[in-house]
Design a protein around this motif. Structure first.
Motif, PDB file in Angstrom:
ATOM      1  N   SER A  25      -9.906   7.920   6.983  1.00  0.00           N
ATOM      2  CA  SER A  25     -10.164   6.458   6.776  1.00  0.00           C
ATOM      3  C   SER A  25      -9.913   5.679   8.048  1.00  0.00           C
ATOM      4  O   SER A  25     -10.590   5.776   9.240  1.00  0.00           O
TER       5      SER A  25
ATOM      6  N   LYS B 148     -14.039  10.402   6.523  1.00  0.00           N
ATOM      7  CA  LYS B 148     -14.361   9.137   5.862  1.00  0.00           C
ATOM      8  C   LYS B 148     -13.846   7.925   6.853  1.00  0.00           C
ATOM      9  O   LYS B 148     -13.033   6.985   6.295  1.00  0.00           O
TER      10      LYS B 148
ATOM     11  N   HIS C  50     -14.148   6.865  -1.626  1.00  0.00           N
ATOM     12  CA  HIS C  50     -13.115   6.813  -0.624  1.00  0.00           C
ATOM     13  C   HIS C  50     -11.923   7.771  -1.152  1.00  0.00           C
ATOM     14  O   HIS C  50     -11.101   8.438  -0.324  1.00  0.00           O
TER      15      HIS C  50
ATOM     16  N   ASP D   6     -18.524   6.062  -1.010  1.00  0.00           N
ATOM     17  CA  ASP D   6     -17.373   5.445  -0.420  1.00  0.00           C
ATOM     18  C   ASP D   6     -17.945   3.985  -0.115  1.00  0.00           C
ATOM     19  O   ASP D   6     -18.839   3.556   0.438  1.00  0.00           O
TER      20      ASP D   6
END
Length: 603
Positions: free
Chosen positions: A416, A440, A530, A499
């Protein structure tokens, strides 16, 4: 008790009956179940969501029975808070990309709409009698907390902007003798508990100040609160008696407290861990609590704290080294997400697997991390992302200079916002790193802004000081895609097709830029959102990443990595106690890309 734990590689909801000493699995969904709660009548609640995060709340009796919808007539949407009163009145927040709606009605009965709000807010409490509700907006906004009557009438608006200081709502007192809402306020680089009553307004308890982030819960007596402080990657517990103005430390082992809940009398249940020990549940009153099917026995590694001088203060790193090492070793910087988050002295299956495979692991609490106070959280001196990369580079130089890691075998791994920093570090300081894994990630700040959620667009506007149209150069300067052609280290990018926080389109654009520049890279796509709850996906990513880093950093042929049972980054053992319905969950916040955007507190 209700808690979430691993079941066949998935996160599911369980109950624990202290009288019989038995656990019961409540949910068994193909994609797992993360959100669970228990109400005052011991009904067990969980959120049945699809791959896009939309769904409905359901409940059943504690001992088992038929599943019933929490309220009838509500649409499927994302969860934004659940609260159940002592009378069985239910309030739930549900939202989409544009609005949040609060629904109200009798448990299992027809719902009516109480309010509809533009953007992302969270239902954070209900009074025992069910006649007042609290909803939380952005902590630094003019409407940080709004108190509503059950018919939607606004009773109070509590600001958190300007001189007021940011404000978080943590739930109403559990006793019916008064209506009192527990708050936490950030004021002059401190965090203080506060409370609101209709007759007094907000009262800040300035005798009870903390220098780093806190969250709190009411004790069942309604007269005192349990405060959990996160400080320098570790946790402490305190009991504050508001009327007496006394603060008492609750003894716990050094390490991190992933959750803590006060019970009747003096008993407190808490979930403890440190880097060398998987999570364990404890009761200060000696009540038997469920064993957690996490890693048992010896966790390999030598663990220490490193403090590195930095331009805005020392940077704290949690360093784990392989046992029996002789001289410097290959290293992986495991970069946390957020940015409003921090790495803890807590068991992490990824750390376990990397150390067991012979790597040193550095977890750096760079500028912007929580648990170091408001000033550190606001310290973005070199720019968004760039200040954090500066800290990663400084810690790398420090560890190399101390003879702990090899300068020519250093990799990065982040998820992330941590994946974003991996990409940015590889592009802006290409000579320092020999491999990278970005899971991600944000790869193009402007593109991610335009296709992400309203809550994250609001976060970006606060970080950058405006929208991409208003401050385009700031977004461009901090975007990994701007530096894609400068990347020299081999790179593994993992992305998810559903996501909405780090959207797939901007990742594809970054991969195209890498191809055009001839940068050696690999990609892996997951059919998830996500926040995936399927253990198999996490294990597949772990294996792919460890094999990739082993090959690129040490030139090793493909091998089977040393993986632990609990390999999910940021959720050790997938174990968490579920909150009572009507309190905000102490492990979640809307100000993180890695969060589930369900609760409000300064973490």
């Amino acid at each position: 008790m209700v808690f979430t734990a691993d079941s066949g590689g998935r996160c599911e909801v369980f109950t624990w009956d202290a009288a019989t000493g038995r656990a019961r699995q409540v949910t068994d969904r193909p994609g797992g179940t993360l959100h669970g709660a228990i109400d005052p009548d011991a009904r067990v609640w969980w959120f049945d969501e699809d791959e896009h995060g939309a769904g409905r709340w359901w409940f059943q009796p504690f001992g088992g029975g038929h599943d019933r919808p929490g309220l009838i007539g509500v649409p499927t949407a994302g969860p934004r808070g659940l609260a159940v009163s002592d009378t069985g009145a239910v309030a739930m927040g549900l939202g989409d990309d544009r609005t949040t709606t609060v629904h109200f009605g009798p448990r299992g009965g027809p719902a009516r709409e109480v309010t509809r709000v533009d953007g992302h807010v969270t239902l954070s409490g209900i009074t025992p009698a069910g006649h007042l509700l609290a909803i939380s907006g952005a902590a630094g906004s003019a409407r940080a907390v709004t108190v509503l009557a059950a018919d939607g009438t606004v009773r109070a608006v509590l600001p958190g902007d300007g001189t007021h200081g940011r404000l978080w709502s943590l739930g109403f007192a559990p006793t019916g003798d008064r209506d009192e809402l527990l708050l936490v306020r950030e004021e002059e680089d401190r965090y203080l508990p506060a409370s609101w009553r209709p007759e007094t307004g907000v009262v800040t308890h300035d005798w009870c100040a903390f220098d780093t982030e806190i969250t709190a819960r009411w004790h069942p007596d309604g007269q005192s609160v349990l405060i959990r402080q996160d400080r320098h990657g570790r946790s402490t517990l305190h009991r504050a008696r508001l009327a007496d103005r006394t603060l008492t430390r609750v003894p716990t082992r050094p390490g991190s407290l992933l959750d803590a809940a006060p019970r009747a009398g003096e008993d407190i249940h808490y979930l403890w861990t440190d880097t060398a020990h998987a999570p364990l549940m404890y009761s200060t009153g000696g009540i038997p609590l469920p064993p957690l099917g996490t890693v048992s026995g010896h966790v390999p590694g030598e663990h220490r704290d490193i403090w590195t001088p930095g331009p805005e203060g020392p940077v704290h790193t949690l360093l784990s080294l392989p046992e029996g090492r002789t001289g410097p070793v290959p290293a992986v910087f495991l970069v946390h997400g957020g940015p409003a988050d921090h790495d803890r002295d807590a068991y992490d299956g990824v750390v376990h697997s990397l150390v067991a495979s012979g790597f040193a692991v550095a977890r750096v609490n760079y500028r912007g991390s929580t648990s170091y106070g408001p000033r550190w959280r606001r310290a973005f001196g070199a720019g968004v992302g760039l200040a954090q990369v500066q800290d990663l580079a400084a810690v790398r130089a420090d560890l190399v200079g101390r003879g702990l890691i090899r300068a020519d075998e250093v990799g990065l791994w982040g998820t992330s916002w941590g994946g974003y920093l991996v990409l940015l570090a590889l592009g802006t300081r290409p000579g320092l790193w020999q491999a990278g894994v970005a899971v991600k990630p944000v790869a193009d700040c402007a593109a991610a802004y335009r296709t992400s959620t309203p809550a994250l667009r609001s976060l970006d506007e606060r970080l950058f000081g405006g929208t991409p149209d208003e401050v385009p150069e700031r977004y461009a300067r901090s975007s990994p895609i701007r530096y894609a052609a400068a990347v020299r280290a081999p790179l593994l990018v993992v992305a998810a097709t559903h996501d909405v926080k780090c959207p797939p389109g901007q990742v594809r654009g970054y991969l195209d830029a890498l191809r055009e520049a001839g940068v050696r890279h690999e990609s892996m796509w997951l059919e998830t959102g996500h926040d995936g709850y399927e253990g198999g996906d996490h294990v597949n990513v772990l294996r792919r990443a460890v094999v990739f880093l082993d090959r690129e950093l040490r030139g090793t042929a493909a091998t089977t990595p040393q993986t632990s049972r609990s390999a999910r980054r940021g959720s050790p053992g997938q174990v968490r106690k579920a909150p009572p319905a009507g309190t905000s969950n102490a492990e979640r916040t809307m100000e993180r890309r890695t969060s589930h955007a369900e609760g409000h507190h300064p973490e």
